[in-house]
Structure formats: C-alpha cells, structure tokens
Design an enzyme around this catalytic site. Sequence first.
Site, PDB file in Angstrom:
ATOM      1  N   GLU A  44       0.761  -1.168  -0.101  1.00 49.66           N
ATOM      2  CA  GLU A  44       0.063   0.191  -0.115  1.00 49.66           C
ATOM      3  C   GLU A  44       0.821   1.174   0.051  1.00 49.66           C
ATOM      4  O   GLU A  44       1.884   0.814   0.406  1.00 49.66           O
ATOM      5  CB  GLU A  44      -0.780   0.000   1.278  1.00 49.66           C
ATOM      6  CG  GLU A  44      -1.824  -0.918   1.457  1.00 49.66           C
ATOM      7  CD  GLU A  44      -2.542  -1.137   2.762  1.00 49.66           C
ATOM      8  OE1 GLU A  44      -2.212  -0.122   3.421  1.00 49.66           O
ATOM      9  OE2 GLU A  44      -3.383  -1.975   2.998  1.00 49.66           O
ATOM     10  N   LYS A  70       2.433   4.475   1.289  1.00 48.40           N
ATOM     11  CA  LYS A  70       2.479   5.124   2.746  1.00 48.40           C
ATOM     12  C   LYS A  70       2.348   6.495   2.823  1.00 48.40           C
ATOM     13  O   LYS A  70       3.225   7.205   2.353  1.00 48.40           O
ATOM     14  CB  LYS A  70       3.815   4.644   3.506  1.00 48.40           C
ATOM     15  CG  LYS A  70       3.983   5.051   4.820  1.00 48.40           C
ATOM     16  CD  LYS A  70       5.629   4.445   5.370  1.00 48.40           C
ATOM     17  CE  LYS A  70       5.629   4.901   6.893  1.00 48.40           C
ATOM     18  NZ  LYS A  70       5.146   6.085   7.236  1.00 48.40           N
ATOM     19  N   ARG A 123      -1.727   9.367  11.974  1.00 48.41           N
ATOM     20  CA  ARG A 123      -2.787   8.305  12.047  1.00 48.41           C
ATOM     21  C   ARG A 123      -4.120   8.595  12.932  1.00 48.41           C
ATOM     22  O   ARG A 123      -4.169   9.572  13.728  1.00 48.41           O
ATOM     23  CB  ARG A 123      -1.917   7.139  12.998  1.00 48.41           C
ATOM     24  CG  ARG A 123      -2.677   5.901  12.794  1.00 48.41           C
ATOM     25  CD  ARG A 123      -1.474   4.889  12.807  1.00 48.41           C
ATOM     26  NE  ARG A 123      -2.057   3.313  12.754  1.00 48.41           N
ATOM     27  CZ  ARG A 123      -1.558   2.333  12.786  1.00 48.41           C
ATOM     28  NH1 ARG A 123      -0.014   2.687  13.217  1.00 48.41           N
ATOM     29  NH2 ARG A 123      -1.935   1.236  12.932  1.00 48.41           N
ATOM     30  N   ARG A 182      -2.483   8.659  17.233  1.00 49.93           N
ATOM     31  CA  ARG A 182      -1.798   7.310  17.696  1.00 49.93           C
ATOM     32  C   ARG A 182      -1.346   7.542  19.104  1.00 49.93           C
ATOM     33  O   ARG A 182      -1.139   6.298  19.750  1.00 49.93           O
ATOM     34  CB  ARG A 182      -0.859   7.086  16.564  1.00 49.93           C
ATOM     35  CG  ARG A 182       0.382   8.319  16.604  1.00 49.93           C
ATOM     36  CD  ARG A 182       1.319   8.319  15.803  1.00 49.93           C
ATOM     37  NE  ARG A 182       2.486   7.039  16.001  1.00 49.93           N
ATOM     38  CZ  ARG A 182       3.073   6.392  15.138  1.00 49.93           C
ATOM     39  NH1 ARG A 182       3.044   6.815  13.811  1.00 49.93           N
ATOM     40  NH2 ARG A 182       4.011   5.492  15.581  1.00 49.93           N
ATOM     41  N   GLU A 189      -5.016   7.053   7.897  1.00 48.11           N
ATOM     42  CA  GLU A 189      -4.142   8.080   7.961  1.00 48.11           C
ATOM     43  C   GLU A 189      -4.487   9.081   7.333  1.00 48.11           C
ATOM     44  O   GLU A 189      -5.192   9.065   6.096  1.00 48.11           O
ATOM     45  CB  GLU A 189      -2.849   7.477   7.113  1.00 48.11           C
ATOM     46  CG  GLU A 189      -1.731   8.425   6.995  1.00 48.11           C
ATOM     47  CD  GLU A 189      -0.608   8.440   8.162  1.00 48.11           C
ATOM     48  OE1 GLU A 189      -1.161   7.484   9.083  1.00 48.11           O
ATOM     49  OE2 GLU A 189       0.202   9.109   8.169  1.00 48.11           O
ATOM     50  N   PHE A 245      -6.846   1.984   5.922  1.00 47.54           N
ATOM     51  CA  PHE A 245      -6.158   0.877   5.760  1.00 47.54           C
ATOM     52  C   PHE A 245      -6.365  -0.223   6.564  1.00 47.54           C
ATOM     53  O   PHE A 245      -6.028  -1.324   6.384  1.00 47.54           O
ATOM     54  CB  PHE A 245      -4.716   1.244   5.521  1.00 47.54           C
ATOM     55  CG  PHE A 245      -4.089   1.729   7.200  1.00 47.54           C
ATOM     56  CD1 PHE A 245      -3.909   1.014   7.922  1.00 47.54           C
ATOM     57  CD2 PHE A 245      -3.827   3.241   7.082  1.00 47.54           C
ATOM     58  CE1 PHE A 245      -3.403   1.535   9.285  1.00 47.54           C
ATOM     59  CE2 PHE A 245      -3.425   3.672   8.119  1.00 47.54           C
ATOM     60  CZ  PHE A 245      -2.984   3.046   9.260  1.00 47.54           C
ATOM     61  N   ARG A 247       5.110  -4.176  17.327  1.00 42.38           N
ATOM     62  CA  ARG A 247       5.703  -3.719  16.170  1.00 42.38           C
ATOM     63  C   ARG A 247       6.061  -5.424  15.591  1.00 42.38           C
ATOM     64  O   ARG A 247       7.253  -5.725  15.702  1.00 42.38           O
ATOM     65  CB  ARG A 247       6.976  -3.304  16.607  1.00 42.38           C
ATOM     66  CG  ARG A 247       7.450  -2.130  15.341  1.00 42.38           C
ATOM     67  CD  ARG A 247       8.763  -1.214  15.939  1.00 42.38           C
ATOM     68  NE  ARG A 247       8.546  -0.241  16.602  1.00 42.38           N
ATOM     69  CZ  ARG A 247       7.769   1.179  15.960  1.00 42.38           C
ATOM     70  NH1 ARG A 247       7.745   1.106  14.764  1.00 42.38           N
ATOM     71  NH2 ARG A 247       7.795   2.068  16.771  1.00 42.38           N
ATOM     72  N   LYS A 280       7.352  -1.134   6.832  1.00 37.98           N
ATOM     73  CA  LYS A 280       7.428   0.094   6.016  1.00 37.98           C
ATOM     74  C   LYS A 280       8.643   0.242   5.351  1.00 37.98           C
ATOM     75  O   LYS A 280       9.701  -0.167   5.801  1.00 37.98           O
ATOM     76  CB  LYS A 280       7.187   1.588   7.292  1.00 37.98           C
ATOM     77  CG  LYS A 280       8.132   1.407   8.146  1.00 37.98           C
ATOM     78  CD  LYS A 280       7.854   2.563   9.106  1.00 37.98           C
ATOM     79  CE  LYS A 280       8.796   2.657  10.338  1.00 37.98           C
ATOM     80  NZ  LYS A 280       8.630   3.520  11.874  1.00 37.98           N
TER      81      LYS A 280
HETATM   82  P1  AMP Z   1       6.133   5.287  10.692  1.00 29.95           P
HETATM   83  O1  AMP Z   1       5.389   6.415  11.096  1.00 29.95           O
HETATM   84  O2  AMP Z   1       7.534   5.756   9.911  1.00 29.95           O
HETATM   85  O3  AMP Z   1       6.408   4.412  12.101  1.00 29.95           O
HETATM   86  O4  AMP Z   1       5.338   4.637   9.761  1.00 29.95           O
HETATM   87  C1  AMP Z   1       4.107   3.809  10.357  1.00 29.95           C
HETATM   88  C2  AMP Z   1       2.984   4.692  10.073  1.00 29.95           C
HETATM   89  O5  AMP Z   1       2.473   5.226   8.920  1.00 29.95           O
HETATM   90  C3  AMP Z   1       1.779   4.405  10.459  1.00 29.95           C
HETATM   91  O6  AMP Z   1       1.639   4.695  12.214  1.00 29.95           O
HETATM   92  C4  AMP Z   1       0.762   5.227   9.836  1.00 29.95           C
HETATM   93  O7  AMP Z   1       0.335   6.277  10.722  1.00 29.95           O
HETATM   94  C5  AMP Z   1       1.310   5.716   8.518  1.00 29.95           C
HETATM   95  N1  AMP Z   1       0.730   4.895   7.319  1.00 29.95           N
HETATM   96  C6  AMP Z   1       0.706   5.563   6.335  1.00 29.95           C
HETATM   97  N2  AMP Z   1       0.029   4.816   5.225  1.00 29.95           N
HETATM   98  C7  AMP Z   1      -0.251   3.766   5.901  1.00 29.95           C
HETATM   99  C8  AMP Z   1      -0.803   2.338   5.370  1.00 29.95           C
HETATM  100  N3  AMP Z   1      -1.374   2.468   4.207  1.00 29.95           N
HETATM  101  N4  AMP Z   1      -0.845   1.377   6.301  1.00 29.95           N
HETATM  102  C9  AMP Z   1      -0.483   1.580   7.400  1.00 29.95           C
HETATM  103  N5  AMP Z   1       0.060   2.611   8.056  1.00 29.95           N
HETATM  104  C10 AMP Z   1       0.303   3.826   7.316  1.00 29.95           C
END
Ligand code: AMP
Length: 582
Positions: free
Chosen positions: A269, A271, A276, A291, A321, A362, A438, A444
Amino acid sequence: MEYIKLAEAYSELENTSKRLHKTFIISQLLKETSEEDLEHIIMLLQGRVFTDADDREIGVAAKLVLKAISVSTGFSISNIEKMWKEIGDLGEVAEKLCGKKTQNTLFSSDLDIKEVFSNLQKLASLEGMGSVDQKVKLISKLLTSAKPLEAKYVVRTVLQDLRVGVAEGTLRDAIAWAYLPGILPNYDLDTNQINPENREEYNFQVEAVQSALNKINDFSKVAITAKKGIEELNKIKIVVGKPLKVMLAQKVLNVVEAFETVGKPAVLEFKYDGFRMQIHKFEDKVTIFTRRLEEVTNQFPEVEDFVLNNVSADSCILDCEAAGFDSKTGKYTPFQSISQRIKRKYDIEKMAKDFPVELNIFDIIYFNGEDLLSTPFKERRAIIERIVKEEEKKIVLSKKIISSSEEEAQEFFDESISLGNEGLMFKNLEGVYKPGSRVGYMIKLKDVQDPLDVVILGGEWGQGKRSGWVTSLTIGILSNDGFLEIGHVGTGLKEKPEEGLSFGEITELLRPNILEEKGRELVVKPSVVISIEYEEIQKSPGYSSGFALRFPRVKLLRSDRRSDEITTLEEVEDLFYNQKKS
Ligand code: AMP
C-alpha cells in the site's frame, strides 16, 4: 494502603535490573492491594496519575519542587540547589533533607495512597493567578507528612521521572502472577528463574492478560478484572469509544527485505505522509483518536462527516491515515502542514478549509459488534472495501496492489514517492492485528535518507540575542536500555516563529520537562519528539549510542509521536551498514 508500602516497592524495584525479580516484587504488592487502591497503585507504578486518554499533565517544573522542599524542610533554596547539583536527582535530595526535618514536623501524619494520588492529580487542575503558590503549598504539604523514602518518590512522581524501570510488559506479567492461579509458585526467587516445566501454562496465562489489554488499553481495569479470575478476564471486550493501541510497523531498507519479512504474496500500500487516526463509530457518534490516543474529534469535523456519510456500519473502529493536500493542485503535502490542526481549539472551520485532509482507510479492527483483532488482514481489508463508499479527496481506501514481484514492488514504490508519499507499507495477507506491537505483519519501506525521529534529552541555554532560548538540543534514539545520545542539533530551528519551528516554541515545550540544570546545560524528561535530517550516519565513541549524525538539521516537531515510538538503535545500525554498502 499506606504510601510507604509503595515507596518500599519502588525502592526494591530500583535496586534490581532483573525483569523477573521486578515482576515478583510488583506481583507481591498487587496481592496485598485492596480493590479500592488497585487503580491508583497500577497508575503510580507507571509513574503517572492520568491515563493515556486523559490529556491533563502534572506540569510542575523542578524549580517549584525545589521551593516546596525548602518550605517543608526549612532548608534554604541555595542549599538545596547545591545538593541537587552534587547528587543530580531532586528525589534523592528530598529524601536526605526530609530525614533531617525538625522533630515537630516529623511524620505529622501517615501518607496514604489515595491522598497522594488525588493531590498529584489536583496539581494539574491549578491554573492561572496564584496557582504557582498553590502548587508549592500542595507539594510541600505532602512532603511535610512524608517519610524520607516517600519524599524521594513523591518528588520523582511530581517531576514525571520515576526511574524505577517498570516496563509495560513487566506490569502485564505481574498482574498474571498476582491473580491467575498457580502462576506465582513457578518463580524461584533464589535462582531468579521460571520453572520450565510449566512454561506453556505460564505463557497461556500471561497471554490472557495481554489479550485483555489489547481490547481495553487500561491496566487498572484489567488488573481489577484479573483479580476476579481468568473467566472474568476472558469476558473483557472492545468498547467502541475507548481507544486501543495502534499496531506499529517494522522498518526495512529494500523490497527484498520487505518480502522476506511479510512473505509472498503480500499486500503493498502507499505509505501516506499524514497522521494516524483511529476512528470509532457507534451509530451516529464518531470519535477520533491520534496514535497517542488523544481525542481530536472536535478538530476534524469534516472527517466526522466523511465517516457518517460514507461508511455503512452500525459500529466500527477504523485505522486510517489523514493526509494533507493542497486544495488548488490536489497534491499531497507533508505531515508538517496539517500537524497544526491536531492541537487547534479555535477557528476550526477555517483550518479545515485551509488545510484539508483526505482520509485514507487501511484497516478495520471492529465491525458491527465483532472484534476483528484475530481476523486475517485480507478479510479485514475485504470488509473496508465493502463498507466504504469512496469519494476522491475526502475518504478513500489506501491504494494497494497484491504482489510477489520485487520489480513490481519497486515500481509501485517509485509511483508512491512521485505522488508525494513517504514510501510503501507491506502487509502479510494472513496477519492478525496486534495493538501496540511492532510485529512483522506490517512493514514500512521509506527512502533511506528519510529523517530520523529522535527525542530531546537536554540542551543548552543560548547566549546573546538567543539567551532565554534553548539552542543546542541533545538528541537521543531508543534502545533496550533506554535512550541513547546520538548528537546535538540547533540548525533548522528558526528565530522567528512565522518561519517555522522556532527556538521559542521548542523552549516552551521543554520548560516544564526540565529535570536538571548545571550552568547553561540542562537535562529534560525525554518527551518532545522531533524529526532530524542529516547527511550521513557516522560511528562515534563520543555519544552513548556509538553513532553521530553528520550535518543534522531539525526538520519538524512530531507532536503525534511518543518517545517510545522513535527511531531505534537497531534501525540506526541498519541504516549505517546500508549506507556503507552503497
Ligand atoms: P512510521 O510513522 O514511519 O512509523 O510508519 C508507520 C505509520 O505510517 C503508521 O503509524 C501510519 O500512521 C502511517 N501510514 C501511512 N500509510 C499507511 C498505510 N497504508 N498503512 C499503514 N500505515 C500507514
């Protein structure tokens, strides 16, 4: 219960680093705790007096505590300050000085848990004129009644810096040990080991507590229910309107590693670079959480409407998101531009117009009375595909493909980046939803040179025209042993607030968190998270992480992040070795 019992437990906890031993100490305390005190004990063990969902904070600076110690012990502020500089912990200073109190104030009355808890909560409600004096009075009243050991932990709790090391996992296990049948005798205090023969039974009981915590993110409630037995514990259900922890993603550096972790085929998907939202819908009531589980429903009235108009469900909990976009070009804008909406209390309609968001759904974790935590991801995705009526630039499902091909994944990644997104998420088709974890079901993949999220551990007061501001920030990353320094940064912060994140803003955020001051240097409670851009990661014996950043620059404030969600040492090591190869 008397507060001294808790203070003694804190002290024992502080004196051991062994996790099983800590679990044992807490479980003994819990066994002795009445139902009435349980909620307070559980919170105080975590060094807090408010739940995640409550946005109140004790908010008392070290200077005020210093004054309160002076009032309650009769020692001068300068004397106390001197001791504080020598010892480095105001809690220990309070302990020492309370022991020297004159006879007539000695232990004027015994402190009890309820009293300490409610007085600490009261601190948060004192605001405005005269509140500083009232706060000093309240703390000094507690300290006047406190025995030395109690004074130590009252001070540390007020400063939100308990330093006894109770991780959530330890507290979870301790609840199981204290209340679930037969689990405590499995532990041998002398060898500090669990009887391996009963391991399966043991894991099963701990899992029962974890599963309850996944459904209601409330340790106190889970403890109270566990006390009634495992059958009651198993009856705990998700409550729409009460936030659950969100599932977190592991990080990988390339598409090969991504497939290795989630398996093939996987759901890929976009990102999105927004923030969130966990959205709860119950009939026509919508509640939106960040979040960090703070409620932001009022700040996003348009999102409430999107959900009411476009989601066909009597009740549901959606994981999404919210991505900002430019209303003229339609292009996604970075998180930065919409972050100001999160805390905004006025001009809400104007903000919604100037900084519109598109809701990208999502995941779903609850639907029409059914808990979907153990339902495979592909089925959860199918539900959102069925119940959401998509409307461009309002409410959509995250764009996805299902693939087993590295080339296709790379192309999809490039497409995502070119549209202004951060990269891709890879998801295991069969993966369950694990709140707060996690796990390897959700991965990611971002650009290697993406900013690091770090926490501010300290800083230095500026000089000349920058005096009054914290200028050089000491920044840290997360490891299993707590936070580790990775450098200092000041570049990127602005002098004028209208130009972006400013020294002034950072200073005001850090001020209530100051724990220690030595000359111009200060140590702060690790709570403010910022994103840092850099040229390169280097090995450096000068910092406790063993790494330093070349040319670090502050990019933005991550007010949506908690300090336990920042970049980890493992991730920095990965990034370091990866950049060496290229
Ligand atoms: P990070 O913020 O770098 O830890 O990456 C995880 C975050 O990406 C999640 O907590 C979401 O807020 C965001 N996110 C964006 N797009 C998506 C998606 N398609 N699925 C899950 N998380 C997503």
